[in-house]
Enzyme design. Sequence first.
Site, short mmCIF file in Angstrom:
data_model
loop_
_atom_site.label_atom_id
_atom_site.label_comp_id
_atom_site.label_asym_id
_atom_site.label_seq_id
_atom_site.Cartn_x
_atom_site.Cartn_y
_atom_site.Cartn_z
N ASP A 252 1.15 -1.22 -0.12
CA ASP A 252 -0.21 0.11 0.04
C ASP A 252 0.75 1.36 0.17
OD1 ASP A 252 -1.70 2.10 0.51
OD2 ASP A 252 -2.47 1.20 2.16
N HIS A 257 0.46 8.08 3.28
CA HIS A 257 1.03 7.74 5.00
C HIS A 257 2.69 7.88 5.03
CE1 HIS A 257 -2.65 6.14 5.48
NE2 HIS A 257 -2.29 5.60 3.84
N ILE A 272 0.09 9.99 8.27
CA ILE A 272 -0.77 8.96 9.00
C ILE A 272 -0.45 7.33 9.49
CG2 ILE A 272 -2.55 10.47 9.38
CD1 ILE A 272 -4.35 8.89 7.79
#
Length: 353
Positions: A252, A257, A272
């Site tokens: 991912d 992120h 995050i």
Amino acid sequence: MAWKLGPIECEKVREMYYIGQIDVQVHIRLQKAPANDKETLVLIAAVVYRLLRSKEVDAIYVMLTTYVYTERDVAVYALGVGACGRNAVDTDELKYVYHENGQQFIKVLPTFSTLFSLRGLPQLSGVPGLKFDKRLLLHGQQFIEIHKPLPSNASLLNKTTIAGFHDKGKAAILELETRSYEKESGELLTLNRTSVFLRGAGGFSDPSKPFTYSNYPVNPASAMKIPKTQPSAVFEDCTQPPQALLYRLSGDYNPLHSDPMIAKVAGFSRPILHGLCTLGFAVRAIIKCICRGHPDMVKTIFARFLLHVYPGEALITEMWLEGLRVIYQVKAKERNRAVLLGYIDLHRLAASL
């Protein structure tokens, strides 16, 4: 990788839809499109979008994909969701990354199956009338059914369908369902149903009767409440500052992120943690505390993502055992905020409970 429209005949597609300058007479490519053919992906997604709005079909295959993984992928994922993060020789968790008789014997966390659908997410951002910023896409819910314990390595065939589509005014909710089959045996291993919140994609239907479509019974857990009683078990764990950078190695690569600038555009002070990483921490805690370290006891998992987690924050997982169901809630300790809630259904209870 093969793309197709499931039960929809190509001639039916030709009759129903015309997309801007893209003539549906290219329908032959729906069956034989290469994986990187963006124009064909847009075409397929647009037809799906139109048909869902018209309620003319019950199920639509978005795509067929293959997914191959090895023992190394399983171990990297386990480390990404915190396995052995506090104790490198924890006997409850070492089995996810090492086995004395060989890596082929390591155990697989049930949430590893969420990776199977990553390649099955259609490229919806180019669909006429479905406008949203991919950077602002939010993961709303995740439902997982484990039909067979996951092997430490496998070659899978994934079938992804549209499970639901809902107009929420300023946003739309898209639900994708991925069934993953072992390629050689044809056995169904897992089902994953992912709900994503597309900000800016709603408002396409009558506000007095907003469009909604689901091809499965509405889950009563969507209205679940956390018990007021004391939890049956509580487990505290700590994510590490590079946790998102480690987890992203499992596939991912959303820059939300990892890229500070994109995180700020999305309204966060810094990158995050992936929601599915937080879920991995929670399920690992429940397996440790309630299942006494036996991941094969997990039957189904439901999760609703409530709030973001920053890498480095401590996570407190509270668990309530009700029959064969574990209701859980995860809080970010530093902010005392609930970030995740849901339930896990078990095949059986651990003998030591």
